[in-house]
Design a protein around this motif. Structure first.
Motif, PDB file in Angstrom:
ATOM      1  N   ILE A 198      29.273 -13.762  57.329  1.00  0.00           N
ATOM      2  CA  ILE A 198      30.540 -14.039  56.642  1.00  0.00           C
ATOM      3  C   ILE A 198      30.908 -15.510  56.814  1.00  0.00           C
ATOM      4  N   ALA A 199      30.627 -16.080  57.974  1.00  0.00           N
ATOM      5  CA  ALA A 199      30.904 -17.500  58.194  1.00  0.00           C
ATOM      6  C   ALA A 199      30.079 -18.370  57.258  1.00  0.00           C
ATOM      7  N   GLN A 200      28.832 -18.003  57.031  1.00  0.00           N
ATOM      8  CA  GLN A 200      27.936 -18.834  56.232  1.00  0.00           C
ATOM      9  C   GLN A 200      28.100 -18.619  54.731  1.00  0.00           C
ATOM     10  N   ALA A 201      28.680 -17.467  54.334  1.00  0.00           N
ATOM     11  CA  ALA A 201      28.777 -17.131  52.909  1.00  0.00           C
ATOM     12  C   ALA A 201      30.133 -17.474  52.305  1.00  0.00           C
ATOM     13  N   LEU A 224      32.818 -23.727  59.585  1.00  0.00           N
ATOM     14  CA  LEU A 224      32.433 -22.780  60.633  1.00  0.00           C
ATOM     15  C   LEU A 224      31.012 -22.980  61.153  1.00  0.00           C
ATOM     16  N   ALA A 225      30.314 -23.991  60.647  1.00  0.00           N
ATOM     17  CA  ALA A 225      28.943 -24.223  61.114  1.00  0.00           C
ATOM     18  C   ALA A 225      28.857 -24.367  62.631  1.00  0.00           C
ATOM     19  N   LYS A 282      36.309 -15.307  68.346  1.00  0.00           N
ATOM     20  CA  LYS A 282      37.230 -16.395  68.676  1.00  0.00           C
ATOM     21  C   LYS A 282      36.735 -17.771  68.220  1.00  0.00           C
ATOM     22  N   PRO A 283      35.459 -18.134  68.425  1.00  0.00           N
ATOM     23  CA  PRO A 283      35.026 -19.455  67.965  1.00  0.00           C
ATOM     24  C   PRO A 283      35.188 -19.648  66.455  1.00  0.00           C
ATOM     25  N   TYR A 284      35.086 -18.568  65.685  1.00  0.00           N
ATOM     26  CA  TYR A 284      35.272 -18.657  64.236  1.00  0.00           C
ATOM     27  C   TYR A 284      36.755 -18.796  63.892  1.00  0.00           C
ATOM     28  N   LEU A 285      37.570 -17.909  64.441  1.00  0.00           N
ATOM     29  CA  LEU A 285      38.990 -17.884  64.095  1.00  0.00           C
ATOM     30  C   LEU A 285      39.704 -19.155  64.533  1.00  0.00           C
ATOM     31  N   ASP A 286      39.277 -19.742  65.632  1.00  0.00           N
ATOM     32  CA  ASP A 286      39.912 -20.961  66.120  1.00  0.00           C
ATOM     33  C   ASP A 286      39.815 -22.112  65.128  1.00  0.00           C
TER      34      ASP A 286
END
Length: 257
Positions: free
Chosen positions: A145-148, A155-156, A209-213
């Protein structure tokens, strides 16, 4: 990353504490003089250590002020310090170094373990548990989901926030090189949770958490909406309405001669 959210983490306290119990049960120490709980979080694992070894002097260590605040309220008689495990340099050696669900966030485990073993007293134990779930649907979907999405560039860094941990062979080799005896195993826990939303809630305080931050409020809502949708497909409802979250965890106890 932003500070950890102790309240969010404790929503699943019973499930998160089980691995600490299992790890502590394999520590072959009688009456250690002292011990340190690395990444002690809100103190749930520290409390177990104190109950197991009531005569030992136990220190709790964490990088999160919010986690430490909760830990101090939970165990007001104990010493807790804010520190980064990656750069921590203690002034004493310990009979027990306990690290539950923290080392997976740090790189270069071969050197890290050599350093931690050097902080053990003779006969002391390094007891470690790490989630080993990067290949599970829960985490593969985070990355997909982060990459798409429209946030792919933003978000990389989060996609690379956690490296895959080593194999049994890796940890056995690295720890034997330090002269330690090694007890190593893996357990896959299966947690019945209340649907896809509960899986998202579980990981909001850890893997997500690393994504949402890195996202704005609106982006967080959209990311979580997509994540919950994909999770619902990957984790089918059981006859009682629950979903089963598979959660592999790698453990080892290394004892210095």
């Amino acid at each position: 990353m932003k500070d950890w959210d102790a309240g969010q983490y404790l929503k699943f306290e019973d499930e998160r504490t089980r691995p600490s119990i299992d790890l502590l049960n394999r520590v072959p120490l009688g009456e250690p003089r002292n011990g340190v709980d690395l990444g002690c979080g809100p103190g749930n694992s520290t409390e177990l250590i104190v109950k197991r070894f009531p005569s030992a002097r136990i220190l709790g260590l964490d990088s999160s002020p919010d986690m430490l605040s909760k830990a101090r309220k939970r165990l007001p008689g104990l010493a807790f310090e804010e520190a980064d495990v990656a750069t921590w340099e203690p002034k004493e050696r310990f009979d027990l170094i306990f690290a539950n669900a923290v080392l997976q966030w740090l790189p270069n485990h071969a050197n890290l373990l050599t350093r931690l073993v050097s902080f053990l007293a003779d006969g002391g134990c390094l007891a470690v548990q790490m989630p080993n779930n990067l290949d599970e649907s829960s985490h593969r979907l985070m990355r997909q989901i982060a990459q798409a999405g429209p946030w792919a560039g933003k978000l990389a860094p989060a996609v690379e926030a956690r490296e895959a941990i080593g194999s049994f062979d890796d940890y056995y080799l690295w720890l034997r090189r330090t002269g330690c005896s090694v007890d190593i195993w893996q357990t896959t826990y299966v947690h019945p949770l209340d649907g896809a939303a509960a899986i998202a809630e579980w990981f909001k305080s850890t893997g997500l958490k690393p994504y949402l931050d890195l996202l704005t409020g609106e982006e967080q809502e959209e990311y979580l909406r997509r994540y919950r949708g994909e999770i619902a497909k990957a984790y089918p409802l059981q006859s009682d309405g629950k979903v089963l979250l598979r959660f592999p965890r790698l453990f080892f106890v290394a004892r210095r001669p």
